[in-house]
Design an enzyme around this catalytic site. Structure first.
Site, PDB file in Angstrom:
ATOM      1  N   TYR A  80       4.930  -6.578  15.308  1.00 52.64           N
ATOM      2  CA  TYR A  80       5.069  -7.905  14.689  1.00 52.64           C
ATOM      3  C   TYR A  80       6.398  -8.570  15.104  1.00 52.64           C
ATOM      4  CZ  TYR A  80       0.860  -7.508  11.862  1.00 52.64           C
ATOM      5  OH  TYR A  80      -0.446  -7.410  11.469  1.00 52.64           O
ATOM      6  N   TYR A 105      -6.425  -8.983   3.962  1.00 51.15           N
ATOM      7  CA  TYR A 105      -5.845  -8.171   5.045  1.00 51.15           C
ATOM      8  C   TYR A 105      -6.127  -6.701   4.773  1.00 51.15           C
ATOM      9  CZ  TYR A 105      -2.569  -5.952   8.222  1.00 51.15           C
ATOM     10  OH  TYR A 105      -2.030  -5.164   9.210  1.00 51.15           O
ATOM     11  N   ASP A 155      -9.291  -1.695  -1.646  1.00 47.04           N
ATOM     12  CA  ASP A 155      -8.212  -1.339  -0.726  1.00 47.04           C
ATOM     13  C   ASP A 155      -6.895  -1.361  -1.509  1.00 47.04           C
ATOM     14  OD1 ASP A 155      -6.220  -1.230   1.117  1.00 47.04           O
ATOM     15  OD2 ASP A 155      -7.000  -2.806   2.430  1.00 47.04           O
ATOM     16  N   LYS A 174       0.386   4.062   2.517  1.00 48.73           N
ATOM     17  CA  LYS A 174       1.746   3.586   2.191  1.00 48.73           C
ATOM     18  C   LYS A 174       2.453   4.458   1.135  1.00 48.73           C
ATOM     19  CE  LYS A 174       1.096  -1.235   3.539  1.00 48.73           C
ATOM     20  NZ  LYS A 174       2.058  -1.459   4.612  1.00 48.73           N
TER      21      LYS A 174
HETATM   22  C1  LIG Z   1      -4.033  -3.954   1.750  1.00 47.96           C
HETATM   23  C2  LIG Z   1      -3.735  -3.288   3.046  1.00 47.96           C
HETATM   24  N1  LIG Z   1      -4.679  -2.550   3.636  1.00 47.96           N
HETATM   25  C3  LIG Z   1      -4.460  -1.898   4.795  1.00 47.96           C
HETATM   26  C4  LIG Z   1      -3.251  -1.984   5.435  1.00 47.96           C
HETATM   27  C5  LIG Z   1      -3.025  -1.288   6.728  1.00 47.96           C
HETATM   28  O1  LIG Z   1      -2.168  -0.206   6.580  1.00 47.96           O
HETATM   29  P1  LIG Z   1      -1.419   0.414   7.856  1.00 47.96           P
HETATM   30  O2  LIG Z   1      -0.382  -0.575   8.260  1.00 47.96           O
HETATM   31  O3  LIG Z   1      -0.844   1.694   7.362  1.00 47.96           O
HETATM   32  O4  LIG Z   1      -2.450   0.622   8.910  1.00 47.96           O
HETATM   33  C6  LIG Z   1      -2.229  -2.745   4.855  1.00 47.96           C
HETATM   34  C7  LIG Z   1      -0.918  -2.863   5.507  1.00 47.96           C
HETATM   35  O5  LIG Z   1      -0.089  -3.657   5.179  1.00 47.96           O
HETATM   36  C8  LIG Z   1      -2.475  -3.424   3.639  1.00 47.96           C
HETATM   37  O6  LIG Z   1      -1.546  -4.192   3.046  1.00 47.96           O
END
Ligand SMILES: Cc1ncc(COP(=O)(O)O)c(C=O)c1O
Length: 447
Positions: free
Chosen positions: A18, A148, A254, A284
């Site tokens: 990014y 996202y 998610d 995370k």
């Molecule tokens: C809600 C959500 N799902 C999935 C992801 C993707 O995670 P990663 O960056 O570990 O692939 C993110 C990353 O910011 C996220 O905020």
């Protein structure tokens, strides 16, 4: 001199995520030497508050002795083993712990190694579940515009942030996109406080018409993080869950960003009593930000459709090399113990109202159009004109200005478009919180 040498090498060899690398010489990365609590220290001893929890993953602060000890202990016995045909105690204990704290209907854990894979796995499992049952037509997903879920092709197919995804769109599988419940820019033009969550209607109509083609709805529960920390009503999530049940469509939650206390509860979906997702994706914060780990939880009902005689070819052919890595699992277990020992979720009950009060002060600033908060996540949407809610143009790069001014005041502010946000580690102390809020106020006021 020493620093310059390292940065020169960095720019010679590393392509940062990014990041517009053409600008990296002008705005070189900051060389971080060490970290403690919620502070990162550069080589000259300057500190930066980790106000975005190192991309939303740090939970209990940096350099926590318990997590370090757990990783070291694990390292002394087993650093890695494949999880196909083999297993290890840390994975077993972690799976059991996660199931004990997740919504009751989630009973099986599938490991991977990041948030995108945790989501991809849920999408693939839902898709194959239909194949396993012979429901051939049910293969599409409903997702939210502005949502996202990751940066892989599959997760981008169900995401909706044009800036990141549009150029790749010819590679995506088709999914149904519906407007997001973005209250400040309400899709059905209701004023806040006069909301009956009519914005759920597109989901309802779509399901009414197309449910036989749809396998799952995917949502970030209560907070659309990358979209600009859009906090939406619990009622919307509740209704979405009810619609998924009514129309026999899976609900994929998610919780990659929202999981592990960030919203004030262990999981954001706990704000809706009795919610029963078919899949929950975690990453995370699962290891408190120490090591990469992805988790996809699902139900017995889903799991059973994959369990068959080998010749039926219902095996789930998916696995990553570092799936369920022992070091990562031991970090995750230590983090969950810290939640109990340090009473983390109880303690943040005092921090959250202070954060709320501090954020409300920003409403008076001329550029602040909206203030949003959920737990220890706070967001300020900047606008040029409060009445029209007109934002800054992409090319004006207001975010870069905020970033630079933040760094001068020990803050890491990486706005998402026009949205300045704070994503605080759960261990943030009262005096640190006050300092962070004061300094953020100065940054926005100075613009
Ligand atoms: C809600 C959500 N799902 C999935 C992801 C993707 O995670 P990663 O960056 O570990 O692939 C993110 C990353 O910011 C996220 O905020």
């Amino acid at each position: 001199m020493q620093i310059d040498k390292w940065l020169k090498k960095d720019l010679e060899f590393i392509w940062h995520p990014y990041t517009q690398m053409k600008e990296a010489k002008k705005f070189p990365p900051i060389l971080i030497e060490r970290a403690e609590g919620i502070k990162l220290y550069d080589e000259q001893g300057n500190f930066y508050y980790d106000t975005i929890s190192s991309w939303w993953c740090n939970v209990h602060g940096h350099n926590h002795p318990k997590i370090k000890k757990a990783i070291k202990k694990q390292l002394n016995s087993l650093e890695h083993v494949l999880l196909a045909g083999f297993t290890h105690r840390s994975a077993i204990c972690l799976a059991e712990r996660l199931i004990s704290i997740a919504p009751k209907n989630l009973t099986k854990v599938f490991f991977s190694d990041n948030g995108s894979t945790a989501v991809e796995i849920a999408l693939k499992m839902s898709f194959q579940y239909r194949k396993n049952l012979g429901e051939k037509k049910k293969k599409k997903f409903i997702s939210l515009d502005r949502g996202y879920h990751g940066d892989t092709i599959g997760t981008m197919s169900v995401s909706g942030i044009d800036l990141f995804n549009k150029r790749f769109s010819s590679l995506f599988f088709s999914s149904f996109k519906i407007p997001s419940p973005y209250c400040y820019r309400c899709p059905v033009n209701k004023s806040q406080g006069n909301c009956l969550t009519e914005c759920i209607k597109p989901m309802e109509s779509l399901l009414k018409e197309k449910a036989p083609e749809i396998t799952a709805i995917i949502l970030e529960p209560l907070l659309m993080a990358a979209a600009g920390m859009i906090v939406y009503p619990q009622e919307y999530l509740k209704k979405a869950a009810a619609l998924a049940k009514e129309y026999h469509v899976h609900l994929i939650l998610d919780e990659v960003a929202t999981g592990f206390g960030r919203t004030g509860k262990m999981f954001a979906c706990e704000y809706v009593n009795g919610i029963e997702p078919d899949f929950m994706c975690l990453s995370k914060g699962v290891t408190a930000g120490y090591l990469p780990l992805g988790i996809t939880l699902t139900t017995d009902k889903v799991y059973k459709t994959f369990s068959a005689d080998y010749q039926e070819n219902k095996t789930f052919y998916h696995g990553h090399t570092y799936t369920g890595n022992p070091l990562c699992c031991s970090a995750a277990l230590a983090s969950l113990e810290i939640f109990e020992e340090e009473k983390t979720l109880f303690k943040i009950k005092d921090t959250i109202p202070l954060f709320h009060r501090g954020l409300e002060r920003f409403r008076g600033l001329p550029l602040v159009g909206d203030v949003r908060q959920l737990g220890l996540i706070g967001a300020l949407e900047l606008v040029k004109d409060k009445k029209t809610k007109r934002g800054f143009d992409f090319k004006e790069r207001i975010g870069l200005e905020v970033y630079k001014r933040g760094l001068k005041r020990n803050l890491i502010l990486r706005p998402l478009g026009n949205v300045v946000y704070l994503w605080l580690p759960l261990c943030t102390k009262r005096n640190e919180l006050e300092d962070i809020l004061d300094k953020t106020y100065q940054v926005i006021e100075s613009l």
